[in-house]
Design a protein around this motif. Structure first.
Motif, PDB file in Angstrom:
ATOM      1  N   THR A 178       0.833  -1.201   0.000  1.00 11.26           N
ATOM      2  CA  THR A 178       0.000   0.000   0.000  1.00 11.26           C
ATOM      3  C   THR A 178       0.868   1.252   0.000  1.00 11.26           C
ATOM      4  OG1 THR A 178      -0.183  -0.160   2.411  1.00 11.26           O
ATOM      5  CG2 THR A 178      -1.953  -1.140   1.104  1.00 11.26           C
ATOM      6  N   SER A 179       2.161   1.067  -0.254  1.00 14.67           N
ATOM      7  CA  SER A 179       3.118   2.167  -0.394  1.00 14.67           C
ATOM      8  C   SER A 179       3.608   2.202  -1.835  1.00 14.67           C
ATOM      9  CB  SER A 179       4.299   1.950   0.557  1.00 14.67           C
ATOM     10  OG  SER A 179       4.876   0.670   0.340  1.00 14.67           O
ATOM     11  N   VAL A 180       4.293   3.274  -2.197  1.00 19.68           N
ATOM     12  CA  VAL A 180       4.829   3.393  -3.553  1.00 19.68           C
ATOM     13  C   VAL A 180       5.761   2.233  -3.860  1.00 19.68           C
ATOM     14  CG1 VAL A 180       6.244   4.808  -5.090  1.00 19.68           C
ATOM     15  CG2 VAL A 180       4.588   5.905  -3.580  1.00 19.68           C
ATOM     16  N   VAL A 181       6.635   1.904  -2.901  1.00 18.25           N
ATOM     17  CA  VAL A 181       7.551   0.765  -3.019  1.00 18.25           C
ATOM     18  C   VAL A 181       7.668   0.117  -1.643  1.00 18.25           C
ATOM     19  CG1 VAL A 181       8.932   1.649  -4.941  1.00 18.25           C
ATOM     20  CG2 VAL A 181       9.547   2.272  -2.601  1.00 18.25           C
ATOM     21  N   THR A 182       8.372  -0.990  -1.581  1.00 16.11           N
ATOM     22  CA  THR A 182       8.630  -1.668  -0.319  1.00 16.11           C
ATOM     23  C   THR A 182      10.027  -1.322   0.188  1.00 16.11           C
ATOM     24  OG1 THR A 182       9.575  -3.624  -1.395  1.00 16.11           O
ATOM     25  CG2 THR A 182       7.176  -3.597  -1.031  1.00 16.11           C
ATOM     26  N   ARG A 183      10.263  -1.613   1.446  1.00 13.03           N
ATOM     27  CA  ARG A 183      11.614  -1.440   1.987  1.00 13.03           C
ATOM     28  C   ARG A 183      12.591  -2.317   1.221  1.00 13.03           C
ATOM     29  NH1 ARG A 183      13.621  -1.436   8.240  1.00 13.03           N
ATOM     30  NH2 ARG A 183      15.849  -1.523   7.842  1.00 13.03           N
ATOM     31  N   GLY A 184      12.138  -3.525   0.872  1.00 11.32           N
ATOM     32  CA  GLY A 184      13.011  -4.438   0.147  1.00 11.32           C
ATOM     33  C   GLY A 184      13.509  -3.843  -1.160  1.00 11.32           C
ATOM     34  N   LYS A 185      12.660  -3.054  -1.828  1.00 12.97           N
ATOM     35  CA  LYS A 185      13.070  -2.428  -3.088  1.00 12.97           C
ATOM     36  C   LYS A 185      14.167  -1.398  -2.819  1.00 12.97           C
ATOM     37  CE  LYS A 185      12.149  -2.292  -7.560  1.00 12.97           C
ATOM     38  NZ  LYS A 185      10.819  -1.880  -8.075  1.00 12.97           N
ATOM     39  N   LEU A 186      14.041  -0.651  -1.706  1.00 14.65           N
ATOM     40  CA  LEU A 186      15.101   0.287  -1.343  1.00 14.65           C
ATOM     41  C   LEU A 186      16.395  -0.458  -1.059  1.00 14.65           C
ATOM     42  CD1 LEU A 186      13.322   2.809   1.086  1.00 14.65           C
ATOM     43  CD2 LEU A 186      13.568   2.944  -1.395  1.00 14.65           C
ATOM     44  N   GLY A 199      10.052  10.834  -5.553  1.00 14.26           N
ATOM     45  CA  GLY A 199       8.659  10.451  -5.377  1.00 14.26           C
ATOM     46  C   GLY A 199       8.470   9.116  -4.692  1.00 14.26           C
ATOM     47  N   TRP A 200       9.582   8.425  -4.396  1.00 13.44           N
ATOM     48  CA  TRP A 200       9.478   7.159  -3.669  1.00 13.44           C
ATOM     49  C   TRP A 200       9.479   7.384  -2.156  1.00 13.44           C
ATOM     50  CZ3 TRP A 200      12.687   2.447  -5.810  1.00 13.44           C
ATOM     51  CH2 TRP A 200      12.147   2.053  -7.053  1.00 13.44           C
ATOM     52  N   ALA A 201      10.299   8.313  -1.703  1.00  8.67           N
ATOM     53  CA  ALA A 201      10.497   8.461  -0.257  1.00  8.67           C
ATOM     54  C   ALA A 201      10.861   9.895   0.084  1.00  8.67           C
ATOM     55  CB  ALA A 201      11.601   7.510   0.226  1.00  8.67           C
ATOM     56  N   VAL A 202      10.725  10.223   1.378  1.00  6.61           N
ATOM     57  CA  VAL A 202      11.120  11.542   1.875  1.00  6.61           C
ATOM     58  C   VAL A 202      12.148  11.376   2.980  1.00  6.61           C
ATOM     59  CG1 VAL A 202       8.952  12.664   1.259  1.00  6.61           C
ATOM     60  CG2 VAL A 202       9.170  11.572   3.497  1.00  6.61           C
ATOM     61  N   ASP A 203      12.970  12.413   3.161  1.00  5.01           N
ATOM     62  CA  ASP A 203      13.976  12.382   4.221  1.00  5.01           C
ATOM     63  C   ASP A 203      13.376  12.869   5.537  1.00  5.01           C
ATOM     64  OD1 ASP A 203      13.888  15.165   4.113  1.00  5.01           O
ATOM     65  OD2 ASP A 203      15.735  15.349   2.957  1.00  5.01           O
ATOM     66  N   GLU A 204      14.242  13.095   6.515  1.00  3.51           N
ATOM     67  CA  GLU A 204      13.773  13.458   7.861  1.00  3.51           C
ATOM     68  C   GLU A 204      13.080  14.818   7.907  1.00  3.51           C
ATOM     69  OE1 GLU A 204      18.053  14.525   7.233  1.00  3.51           O
ATOM     70  OE2 GLU A 204      16.810  12.740   6.935  1.00  3.51           O
ATOM     71  N   THR A 209      13.778  12.537  -1.457  1.00  4.27           N
ATOM     72  CA  THR A 209      15.191  12.173  -1.501  1.00  4.27           C
ATOM     73  C   THR A 209      15.400  11.055  -2.502  1.00  4.27           C
ATOM     74  OG1 THR A 209      17.086  11.354  -0.209  1.00  4.27           O
ATOM     75  CG2 THR A 209      14.913  10.534   0.406  1.00  4.27           C
ATOM     76  N   THR A 210      16.602  11.001  -3.084  1.00  6.07           N
ATOM     77  CA  THR A 210      16.949   9.920  -4.014  1.00  6.07           C
ATOM     78  C   THR A 210      17.957   8.952  -3.401  1.00  6.07           C
ATOM     79  OG1 THR A 210      18.738  11.224  -5.023  1.00  6.07           O
ATOM     80  CG2 THR A 210      16.538  11.397  -6.024  1.00  6.07           C
ATOM     81  N   SER A 211      18.259   9.116  -2.120  1.00  9.53           N
ATOM     82  CA  SER A 211      19.258   8.281  -1.451  1.00  9.53           C
ATOM     83  C   SER A 211      18.604   7.141  -0.677  1.00  9.53           C
ATOM     84  CB  SER A 211      20.094   9.121  -0.478  1.00  9.53           C
ATOM     85  OG  SER A 211      20.907   8.279   0.338  1.00  9.53           O
ATOM     86  N   PRO A 212      18.699   5.887  -1.167  1.00  9.18           N
ATOM     87  CA  PRO A 212      18.127   4.777  -0.401  1.00  9.18           C
ATOM     88  C   PRO A 212      18.826   4.589   0.939  1.00  9.18           C
ATOM     89  CG  PRO A 212      19.465   3.939  -2.210  1.00  9.18           C
ATOM     90  CD  PRO A 212      19.348   5.420  -2.412  1.00  9.18           C
ATOM     91  N   ARG A 213      20.133   4.874   0.988  1.00  9.38           N
ATOM     92  CA  ARG A 213      20.884   4.705   2.233  1.00  9.38           C
ATOM     93  C   ARG A 213      20.386   5.679   3.298  1.00  9.38           C
ATOM     94  NH1 ARG A 213      22.266   1.599   5.514  1.00  9.38           N
ATOM     95  NH2 ARG A 213      22.183   0.359   3.617  1.00  9.38           N
ATOM     96  N   ARG A 214      20.076   6.909   2.899  1.00 10.67           N
ATOM     97  CA  ARG A 214      19.580   7.896   3.858  1.00 10.67           C
ATOM     98  C   ARG A 214      18.258   7.452   4.459  1.00 10.67           C
ATOM     99  NH1 ARG A 214      19.373  14.425   2.660  1.00 10.67           N
ATOM    100  NH2 ARG A 214      18.825  15.104   4.788  1.00 10.67           N
TER     101      ARG A 214
END
Length: 366
Positions: A178-186, A199-204, A209-214
């Motif tokens: 129910t999210s854009v992607v899963t943690r596993g995809k990151l 558009g996949w995730a946001v930072d703090e 953000t485009t950094s999966p590590r962040r």
């Protein structure tokens, strides 16, 4: 094409690793079975790359290997189960089998589960109903990874669900987060050293953000930021709909079981993950064979409709995974470098001989 590992060889290796890590035979078999189904279908984010996770969660006390699920509430068509901290795959197989058993007797079976663990891909459980020519439903909450619409705190899980509907020639199998992607995809993008799309995730701060590590580091430290709900960051493209679907999964799994909702999972000595399973006999609605043929005609008409320019095919849900599974069983499974290194390290730790077709670690190709 890199060297591929045969399904049976990879299965044997992974089971031997878990057995050497003191997982019992039942848990080793069921965990590996679910993980490999993901790899077979081309979903490496939920495949054997997660084997190390289960070992760590056993070590931390989240997974209690000798624990068995128990029924705490029971009716002819429903039940609530306490997983008692057991492996998510074992708890979920028990719960889905119970839903099927109830449906075979009463045409409907609904089971809510509390106090379990990560269970792998949802379709594995919904599909169990297909062999009985019934509709299967499976869903789970998870570690808080997703920010609600207009929020910046990861407070919901990716909360996936699956619905499987039997067909005579093709089964409809919807399996989605129910999210854009899963943690596993990151994690896959992080293993490959790639940026994630905007558009996949946001930072703090709540900014894209485009950094999966962040993002992954924020998860590990329980900082703000996280994955966006299906539809994105606001209401323009339906982000509030993905948010509502994630909340619905939590209400049916954690809510109905009096269990731990996403924000509270993994916050104590046990994971507290909750699930919901359902099984519906087609005879609830009429003659099963007539219903199957009618639903297949609907799918056939949709996939045979006019294609967009540049596209030759419309896929029904579950088709790509079924095709990938056939290819993987025939040709083998390809693993990324970090997964190969993980399994190689675990095998060498216990003196386990790797299969003859094991790919070279450190290179994707020969």
């Amino acid at each position: 094409m890199g060297r591929l590992v045969a399904y049976e060889n990879l299965r044997k290796l992974c089971e031997e690793i878990l057995l050497s890590e003191n997982f019992n035979i039942e848990a080793a078999h069921e965990i590996v079975d679910v993980l490999l189904e993901a790899d077979l279908r081309g979903i490496p984010s939920h495949g054997v790359a997660r084997l190390g996770r289960y070992i760590k969660e056993r070590d931390s006390g989240n997974i209690l290997l000798d624990s068995k699920p128990s029924i705490v509430h029971d009716t002819p068509i429903s039940a609530t189960i306490d997983g008692n901290g057991g492996p998510g795959q074992c708890v979920s197989n028990y719960a889905m089998d119970l839903a099927i058993t109830k449906a075979k007797k009463s045409m409907i079976g609904l089971v809510s589960v509390r106090n379990s663990n990560h269970y792998g891909i949802s379709a594995y459980y919904s599909e169990k109903a297909l062999s009985e020519k019934m509709i299967g439903i499976a869903m789970t909450n998870s570690y808080p990874l997703v920010v609600p619409t207009f929020g910046k705190e990861a407070i919901l899980g990716t909360n996936p669900f699956s619905v499987a509907i039997p067909g005579s020639k093709k089964d409809f199998i919807l399996d989605m987060a129910t999210s854009v992607v899963t943690r596993g995809k990151l994690e896959v993008y992080d293993r490959l050293g790639r940026d994630i799309p905007n558009g996949w995730a946001v930072d703090e701060t709540g900014s894209s953000t485009t950094s999966p590590r962040r993002v992954l580091n924020n998860f590990n430290n329980r900082n703000s930021g996280g994955i966006l709900p299906l539809g994105g960051s606001d209401e323009d493209f339906g982000g509030h709909k993905g948010f509502g679907m994630a909340l619905l999964v939590d209400l049916l799994s954690a809510g109905l079981s009096l269990g731990t909702w996403s924000a509270k999972t993994y916050s104590s000595s046990q994971a507290g993950v909750c699930h919901f399973f359902g099984c519906l006999d087609l005879k609830l609605f009429g003659e099963a064979s007539h219903l199957v043929r009618h639903m297949e005609r609907i799918v056939d008409e949709i996939v045979s409709s006019d294609k967009a320019e540049g596209h030759e095919k419309i896929y029904y849900h579950g088709e790509k995974e079924a095709l990938a599974r056939e290819r993987s069983l025939e040709s083998g499974i390809e693993l990324d470098n970090k997964t190969k290194l993980l399994l190689t390290t675990l095998a060498e730790k216990h003196g386990i001989k790797k299969p003859a077709d094991w790919p070279l670690t450190g290179t994707q190709h020969e």
